[in-house]
Design a protein around this motif. Structure first.
Motif, PDB file in Angstrom:
ATOM      1  N   GLU A  63      -3.165   4.080  11.330  1.00  0.00           N
ATOM      2  CA  GLU A  63      -4.435   4.671  10.900  1.00  0.00           C
ATOM      3  C   GLU A  63      -5.017   4.021   9.649  1.00  0.00           C
ATOM      4  O   GLU A  63      -6.114   4.364   9.231  1.00  0.00           O
ATOM      5  CB  GLU A  63      -4.247   6.164  10.602  1.00  0.00           C
ATOM      6  N   LEU A  64      -4.284   3.082   9.054  1.00  0.00           N
ATOM      7  CA  LEU A  64      -4.735   2.461   7.817  1.00  0.00           C
ATOM      8  C   LEU A  64      -6.056   1.729   8.004  1.00  0.00           C
ATOM      9  O   LEU A  64      -6.226   0.979   8.970  1.00  0.00           O
ATOM     10  CB  LEU A  64      -3.688   1.482   7.287  1.00  0.00           C
ATOM     11  N   THR A  65      -6.962   1.923   7.055  1.00  0.00           N
ATOM     12  CA  THR A  65      -8.251   1.232   7.050  1.00  0.00           C
ATOM     13  C   THR A  65      -8.326   0.349   5.814  1.00  0.00           C
ATOM     14  O   THR A  65      -7.433   0.386   4.951  1.00  0.00           O
ATOM     15  CB  THR A  65      -9.414   2.246   7.012  1.00  0.00           C
ATOM     16  N   ASP A  66      -9.396  -0.405   5.707  1.00  0.00           N
ATOM     17  CA  ASP A  66      -9.610  -1.207   4.498  1.00  0.00           C
ATOM     18  C   ASP A  66      -9.558  -0.326   3.256  1.00  0.00           C
ATOM     19  O   ASP A  66      -9.005  -0.724   2.229  1.00  0.00           O
ATOM     20  CB  ASP A  66     -10.962  -1.925   4.567  1.00  0.00           C
ATOM     21  N   LYS A  67     -10.121   0.869   3.346  1.00  0.00           N
ATOM     22  CA  LYS A  67     -10.156   1.771   2.191  1.00  0.00           C
ATOM     23  C   LYS A  67      -8.740   2.076   1.689  1.00  0.00           C
ATOM     24  O   LYS A  67      -8.476   2.004   0.485  1.00  0.00           O
ATOM     25  CB  LYS A  67     -10.875   3.071   2.560  1.00  0.00           C
ATOM     26  N   GLU A  68      -7.829   2.419   2.599  1.00  0.00           N
ATOM     27  CA  GLU A  68      -6.458   2.733   2.179  1.00  0.00           C
ATOM     28  C   GLU A  68      -5.750   1.503   1.634  1.00  0.00           C
ATOM     29  O   GLU A  68      -5.047   1.586   0.618  1.00  0.00           O
ATOM     30  CB  GLU A  68      -5.649   3.342   3.332  1.00  0.00           C
ATOM     31  N   TYR A  69      -5.908   0.360   2.293  1.00  0.00           N
ATOM     32  CA  TYR A  69      -5.287  -0.855   1.764  1.00  0.00           C
ATOM     33  C   TYR A  69      -5.766  -1.121   0.339  1.00  0.00           C
ATOM     34  O   TYR A  69      -4.973  -1.424  -0.551  1.00  0.00           O
ATOM     35  CB  TYR A  69      -5.583  -2.067   2.664  1.00  0.00           C
ATOM     36  N   HIS A 113      -6.998 -10.820   5.560  1.00  0.00           N
ATOM     37  CA  HIS A 113      -6.467 -12.047   4.950  1.00  0.00           C
ATOM     38  C   HIS A 113      -6.248 -11.882   3.444  1.00  0.00           C
ATOM     39  O   HIS A 113      -5.298 -12.413   2.887  1.00  0.00           O
ATOM     40  CB  HIS A 113      -7.386 -13.233   5.243  1.00  0.00           C
ATOM     41  N   VAL A 114      -7.120 -11.133   2.780  1.00  0.00           N
ATOM     42  CA  VAL A 114      -6.975 -10.905   1.329  1.00  0.00           C
ATOM     43  C   VAL A 114      -5.743 -10.052   1.066  1.00  0.00           C
ATOM     44  O   VAL A 114      -4.922 -10.379   0.205  1.00  0.00           O
ATOM     45  CB  VAL A 114      -8.235 -10.231   0.742  1.00  0.00           C
ATOM     46  N   TYR A 115      -5.604  -8.957   1.813  1.00  0.00           N
ATOM     47  CA  TYR A 115      -4.444  -8.071   1.625  1.00  0.00           C
ATOM     48  C   TYR A 115      -3.148  -8.826   1.899  1.00  0.00           C
ATOM     49  O   TYR A 115      -2.174  -8.692   1.163  1.00  0.00           O
ATOM     50  CB  TYR A 115      -4.520  -6.840   2.523  1.00  0.00           C
ATOM     51  N   LYS A 116      -3.154  -9.620   2.968  1.00  0.00           N
ATOM     52  CA  LYS A 116      -1.952 -10.364   3.339  1.00  0.00           C
ATOM     53  C   LYS A 116      -1.570 -11.352   2.246  1.00  0.00           C
ATOM     54  O   LYS A 116      -0.392 -11.452   1.884  1.00  0.00           O
ATOM     55  CB  LYS A 116      -2.161 -11.095   4.665  1.00  0.00           C
ATOM     56  N   GLN A 117      -2.549 -12.060   1.718  1.00  0.00           N
ATOM     57  CA  GLN A 117      -2.279 -13.034   0.658  1.00  0.00           C
ATOM     58  C   GLN A 117      -1.645 -12.355  -0.564  1.00  0.00           C
ATOM     59  O   GLN A 117      -0.664 -12.846  -1.118  1.00  0.00           O
ATOM     60  CB  GLN A 117      -3.575 -13.739   0.268  1.00  0.00           C
ATOM     61  N   ALA A 130      -1.562 -11.204 -10.566  1.00  0.00           N
ATOM     62  CA  ALA A 130      -1.878  -9.779 -10.404  1.00  0.00           C
ATOM     63  C   ALA A 130      -3.233  -9.408 -11.011  1.00  0.00           C
ATOM     64  O   ALA A 130      -3.903  -8.503 -10.509  1.00  0.00           O
ATOM     65  CB  ALA A 130      -0.772  -8.907 -11.000  1.00  0.00           C
ATOM     66  N   VAL A 131      -3.641 -10.110 -12.060  1.00  0.00           N
ATOM     67  CA  VAL A 131      -4.962  -9.830 -12.653  1.00  0.00           C
ATOM     68  C   VAL A 131      -6.049 -10.161 -11.640  1.00  0.00           C
ATOM     69  O   VAL A 131      -6.943  -9.341 -11.374  1.00  0.00           O
ATOM     70  CB  VAL A 131      -5.168 -10.602 -13.976  1.00  0.00           C
ATOM     71  N   ALA A 132      -5.973 -11.342 -11.042  1.00  0.00           N
ATOM     72  CA  ALA A 132      -6.957 -11.732 -10.025  1.00  0.00           C
ATOM     73  C   ALA A 132      -6.846 -10.841  -8.794  1.00  0.00           C
ATOM     74  O   ALA A 132      -7.874 -10.461  -8.201  1.00  0.00           O
ATOM     75  CB  ALA A 132      -6.766 -13.195  -9.641  1.00  0.00           C
ATOM     76  N   ASP A 133      -5.614 -10.482  -8.419  1.00  0.00           N
ATOM     77  CA  ASP A 133      -5.415  -9.590  -7.275  1.00  0.00           C
ATOM     78  C   ASP A 133      -6.102  -8.243  -7.529  1.00  0.00           C
ATOM     79  O   ASP A 133      -6.835  -7.733  -6.683  1.00  0.00           O
ATOM     80  CB  ASP A 133      -3.928  -9.367  -7.002  1.00  0.00           C
ATOM     81  N   TRP A 138     -10.656  -4.520  -6.890  1.00  0.00           N
ATOM     82  CA  TRP A 138     -11.573  -3.723  -7.722  1.00  0.00           C
ATOM     83  C   TRP A 138     -13.022  -4.058  -7.382  1.00  0.00           C
ATOM     84  O   TRP A 138     -13.858  -3.171  -7.272  1.00  0.00           O
ATOM     85  CB  TRP A 138     -11.240  -4.016  -9.186  1.00  0.00           C
ATOM     86  N   GLU A 139     -13.310  -5.348  -7.183  1.00  0.00           N
ATOM     87  CA  GLU A 139     -14.671  -5.754  -6.808  1.00  0.00           C
ATOM     88  C   GLU A 139     -15.025  -5.286  -5.402  1.00  0.00           C
ATOM     89  O   GLU A 139     -16.158  -4.883  -5.146  1.00  0.00           O
ATOM     90  CB  GLU A 139     -14.826  -7.273  -6.940  1.00  0.00           C
ATOM     91  N   MET A 140     -14.055  -5.325  -4.475  1.00  0.00           N
ATOM     92  CA  MET A 140     -14.296  -4.799  -3.127  1.00  0.00           C
ATOM     93  C   MET A 140     -14.669  -3.318  -3.177  1.00  0.00           C
ATOM     94  O   MET A 140     -15.466  -2.848  -2.374  1.00  0.00           O
ATOM     95  CB  MET A 140     -13.048  -4.952  -2.255  1.00  0.00           C
TER      96      MET A 140
END
Length: 165
Positions: A63-69, A113-117, A130-133, A138-140
């Motif tokens: 059930e995970l969505t972009d929001k939860e990730y 792809h962003v979450y996986k990276q 981690a700062v860039a991560d 945060w920007e998303m």
């Protein structure tokens, strides 16, 4: 006429402050479906026994969505970064990372792809970005307050975890 303008300006300011406060509260509360703070093996077993995910929430992997990730990664990144404001916290734990990675391929996600990276680096114990991560997620989320500025020192990280236990 001046009184009307002053009164209108005052009401507008009060409305803006109230709106900003409510927005901040709902953004911080959106992850509050689970238990925030630190986690140990016993708590993780209890979550599983109770049919909850590794974050203590009711949402299952499929059930995970972009929001939860975004919420989970963002809240975990707070352990590693210095930011003026932090409203959520989930301790980074290998089980949490592997659970999120496990469900990446089974869900229709816009930013997979962003979450996986991010999660692959974290799974290897690499938090050097981690700062860039944090700031990418945060920007998303259209963050306006709390941009990460630097990595926490090991001592600062330990203190942050202790304070949020």
């Amino acid at each position: 006429m001046k009184r009307l303008i002053v009164w209108f300006s005052f009401c507008l300011c009060i409305g803006a402050v109230t709106g900003a406060y409510l927005y901040v509260q709902t953004q911080g509360a959106s992850t509050a479906q689970g238990v925030t703070g630190t986690v140990n093996a016993e708590e993780l077993r209890a979550y599983e026994r109770d049919g909850k995910n590794p974050f203590g929430g009711e949402i299952s992997g499929p059930e995970l969505t972009d929001k939860e990730y975004q919420e989970y990664i963002h809240a975990m990144s707070h352990q590693k970064v210095k930011a003026d404001e932090k409203w959520t916290f989930f301790e980074i734990h290998p089980l949490r990372i592997s659970w999120l990675l496990e469900h990446l391929e089974t869900n229709d996600l816009t930013n997979k792809h962003v979450y996986k990276q991010i999660l692959m680096k974290w799974a290897d114990g690499d938090y050097s970005n981690a700062v860039a991560d944090h700031n990418t997620i945060w920007e998303m989320q259209r963050g306006t307050i709390g941009k990460a500025r630097r990595l926490l020192s090991p001592e600062e990280e330990a203190e942050y975890i202790k304070e949020n236990n």
